[in-house]
Design a protein around this motif. Structure first.
Motif, short mmCIF file in Angstrom:
data_model
loop_
_atom_site.label_atom_id
_atom_site.label_comp_id
_atom_site.label_asym_id
_atom_site.label_seq_id
_atom_site.Cartn_x
_atom_site.Cartn_y
_atom_site.Cartn_z
N ILE A 228 -6.90 13.53 16.31
CA ILE A 228 -5.32 14.09 17.97
C ILE A 228 -6.20 13.24 19.11
CG2 ILE A 228 -5.02 16.46 18.27
CD1 ILE A 228 -5.21 17.10 16.02
N PRO A 229 -7.39 13.60 19.31
CA PRO A 229 -7.33 13.14 20.89
C PRO A 229 -7.29 11.81 20.93
CG PRO A 229 -9.52 13.95 19.91
CD PRO A 229 -8.04 14.57 19.01
N VAL A 230 -7.49 10.90 20.09
CA VAL A 230 -7.33 9.41 20.11
C VAL A 230 -6.18 8.96 20.61
CG1 VAL A 230 -7.56 7.30 19.43
CG2 VAL A 230 -9.14 8.88 18.92
N VAL A 231 -5.14 10.21 19.52
CA VAL A 231 -3.08 9.65 19.92
C VAL A 231 -3.37 9.89 21.03
CG1 VAL A 231 -0.83 10.74 19.19
CG2 VAL A 231 -2.72 10.00 17.52
N LEU A 232 -4.03 11.16 22.05
CA LEU A 232 -3.50 11.86 23.22
C LEU A 232 -3.73 10.56 24.27
CD1 LEU A 232 -3.87 15.44 22.29
CD2 LEU A 232 -1.87 13.99 22.92
N GLY A 233 -5.04 10.05 24.12
CA GLY A 233 -5.50 9.16 24.82
C GLY A 233 -5.23 8.05 25.24
N ASN A 234 -4.93 7.50 23.20
CA ASN A 234 -3.65 6.28 23.74
C ASN A 234 -2.18 6.07 24.45
OD1 ASN A 234 -4.42 4.89 20.06
ND2 ASN A 234 -5.81 4.70 22.17
N LEU A 235 -1.81 6.85 24.66
CA LEU A 235 -1.01 8.22 24.81
C LEU A 235 -0.57 8.17 26.48
CD1 LEU A 235 2.44 9.00 25.39
CD2 LEU A 235 1.75 10.94 24.68
N VAL A 236 -1.88 7.86 26.78
CA VAL A 236 -2.30 8.14 28.76
C VAL A 236 -2.31 6.88 29.26
CG1 VAL A 236 -3.65 9.15 30.39
CG2 VAL A 236 -2.40 10.82 28.11
N GLY A 237 -3.41 6.07 28.22
CA GLY A 237 -3.95 4.93 28.64
C GLY A 237 -2.64 4.30 28.70
N GLY A 238 -1.89 3.80 27.81
CA GLY A 238 -1.00 2.88 27.64
C GLY A 238 0.40 2.98 28.71
N LEU A 239 0.44 4.21 28.28
CA LEU A 239 1.75 4.90 29.68
C LEU A 239 1.23 4.66 31.02
CD1 LEU A 239 4.47 5.48 29.56
CD2 LEU A 239 3.80 7.74 29.39
N THR A 240 -0.06 5.09 31.48
CA THR A 240 -0.18 5.58 32.64
C THR A 240 -0.37 3.86 33.38
OG1 THR A 240 -2.27 6.05 31.26
CG2 THR A 240 -0.10 7.43 32.94
N PHE A 241 -1.74 2.78 32.12
CA PHE A 241 -2.08 1.87 33.39
C PHE A 241 -1.34 1.02 33.17
CE2 PHE A 241 -5.70 5.02 32.98
CZ PHE A 241 -6.58 4.69 34.16
N VAL A 242 0.07 0.70 31.89
CA VAL A 242 0.54 -0.40 31.54
C VAL A 242 1.53 -0.09 31.55
CG1 VAL A 242 0.50 -2.26 29.72
CG2 VAL A 242 -1.40 -0.72 29.86
N GLY A 243 2.37 0.76 31.60
CA GLY A 243 3.85 0.82 31.01
C GLY A 243 4.14 1.69 32.52
N ALA A 244 3.81 2.55 33.38
CA ALA A 244 4.21 3.03 34.58
C ALA A 244 3.58 1.63 35.57
CB ALA A 244 3.74 4.00 35.17
N MET A 245 2.63 1.32 35.94
CA MET A 245 1.98 0.39 36.74
C MET A 245 2.92 -1.17 36.68
SD MET A 245 -0.40 2.20 38.34
CE MET A 245 -1.16 3.34 38.00
N ILE A 246 3.28 -1.84 35.68
CA ILE A 246 3.66 -2.84 35.69
C ILE A 246 5.49 -2.06 36.14
CG2 ILE A 246 5.33 -4.44 34.37
CD1 ILE A 246 2.22 -4.03 32.61
N TYR A 247 5.61 -1.11 35.50
CA TYR A 247 7.88 -0.77 36.00
C TYR A 247 7.13 -0.35 38.03
CZ TYR A 247 12.10 2.25 36.38
OH TYR A 247 12.63 3.25 36.10
N ALA A 248 6.74 0.32 38.07
CA ALA A 248 6.18 0.38 39.28
C ALA A 248 6.16 -0.50 40.62
CB ALA A 248 5.43 1.72 39.41
N THR A 249 5.94 -1.34 40.09
CA THR A 249 5.00 -2.57 41.07
C THR A 249 6.42 -3.80 40.96
OG1 THR A 249 3.69 -4.10 42.21
CG2 THR A 249 3.91 -3.97 39.59
N HIS A 250 6.93 -4.85 39.47
CA HIS A 250 7.58 -5.07 39.44
C HIS A 250 8.88 -5.51 38.53
CE1 HIS A 250 4.33 -7.82 39.31
NE2 HIS A 250 3.20 -7.04 39.13
N PHE A 251 9.14 -3.85 38.24
CA PHE A 251 10.65 -3.42 37.69
C PHE A 251 11.17 -2.75 38.74
CE2 PHE A 251 14.31 -1.11 36.09
CZ PHE A 251 14.09 -2.42 34.84
N ARG A 252 10.50 -2.06 39.38
CA ARG A 252 11.37 -1.24 40.70
C ARG A 252 10.41 -1.42 41.94
NH1 ARG A 252 16.00 0.70 39.22
NH2 ARG A 252 15.87 1.82 38.05
#
Length: 281
Positions: free
Chosen positions: A238-262
């Motif tokens: 359970i804590p690993v699933v939650l941590g994986n969600l935070v790590g992938g969405l924030t450090f990868v998805g959101a960052m690339i989206y914010a600076t390269h897509f937008r």
């Protein structure tokens, strides 16, 4: 050239997220099932190498073979869809909703778990000669891994839960970087090379990956590890699933989206003034 620029693969990320939201239930489950099964086999492969050679670095160098295979075959891990699916909603793609994202996550979790459990049962048969003998050296090692990464965290209380959560964040920072890295090249060799590097980093540093753990911990219980299903889910999955969600969405998805897509507009600076050392008006 086979290299795909960040601006181009950022669009591919959003496209991939949209595709996963609209994928049929059958295809989502099959692709997730196979991803979980293949990654579990790679984990068994890596533990076997570590036990037989006594060298965890060699095991880490070879573990990414499973990740590369499953992504080249178009299969899906929960850690990857954590990063990609929300981007389609954030980008306001028609028909993409958070309900669709949650549906995708739920189906992929189910498929990954079923695939990893299948491999866990099959490998338990191998490690125990059809459950007729005590686990071999690799089987014993898997049991001890489960104990250390459940009861070990439990013994540390809140600090243990924080540690496993942070290790999971760091894990999917690297794993989702591997997912995105596959989009950086149009050649098979380029995709493999780009994926290999971050997966090697995550595995050697001992970070927590929810799908790898779907194999290791149920296997550990089958092979005599002294921990329970409740220990596994509460102090690891359970804590690993939650941590994986935070790590992938924030450090990868959101960052690339914010600076390269937008990407924000370039500064309107006077090049001549900058060269002369005078700030632009």
């Amino acid at each position: 050239m086979s290299y795909v620029t960040p601006k181009e693969f950022a669009v591919k990320m959003v496209d991939a997220g949209e595709s996963k939201i609209f994928m049929s239930t059958k295809d989502t489950l099959i692709r997730a099932y196979m991803a979980g099964a293949i990654l579990a086999l790679a984990a068994a492969f890596a533990v076997t190498i570590a036990v037989n050679t006594g060298n965890f670095l060699v095991a880490s160098l070879l573990f990414p073979v499973g990740f590369c295979l499953l992504y080249l075959m178009g299969f899906d891990l929960l850690t990857g869809v954590f990063t990609l699916a929300p981007l389609a909603v954030i980008a306001k793609r028609p028909g993409c909703t958070w309900g669709g994202v949650l549906r995708n996550w739920g189906l992929v979790f189910t498929g990954n778990f079923a695939g990893a459990m299948t491999t866990a049962v099959l490998m338990a048969v191998v490690f125990t000669t059809g459950f007729s003998t005590e686990p071999n050296a690799v089987g014993e090692k898997i049991g001890h891994i489960g104990e250390a990464r459940t009861l070990g965290y439990a013994a540390a209380g809140g600090a243990g839960l924080l540690t496993v959560f942070v290790r999971a964040i760091l894990c999917n920072w690297m794993v989702s970087t591997g997912v995105v890295a596959a989009m950086m090249s149009t050649s098979t060799s380029g995709k493999i090379m780009a994926m290999w590097m971050p997966i090697l980093v995550f595995f050697y540093l001992g970070f927590e990956h929810s799908i790898v753990n779907m194999f290791l911990f149920p296997s550990g219980i089958m092979l005599g590890g002294q921990f329970t299903w409740a220990d596994y889910f509460i102090y690891n999955e359970i804590p690993v699933v939650l941590g994986n969600l935070v790590g992938g969405l924030t450090f990868v998805g959101a960052m690339i989206y914010a600076t390269h897509f937008r990407e924000s507009p370039k500064r309107n600076a006077n090049r001549n003034d900058d060269i002369a050392g005078v700030p632009a008006e």
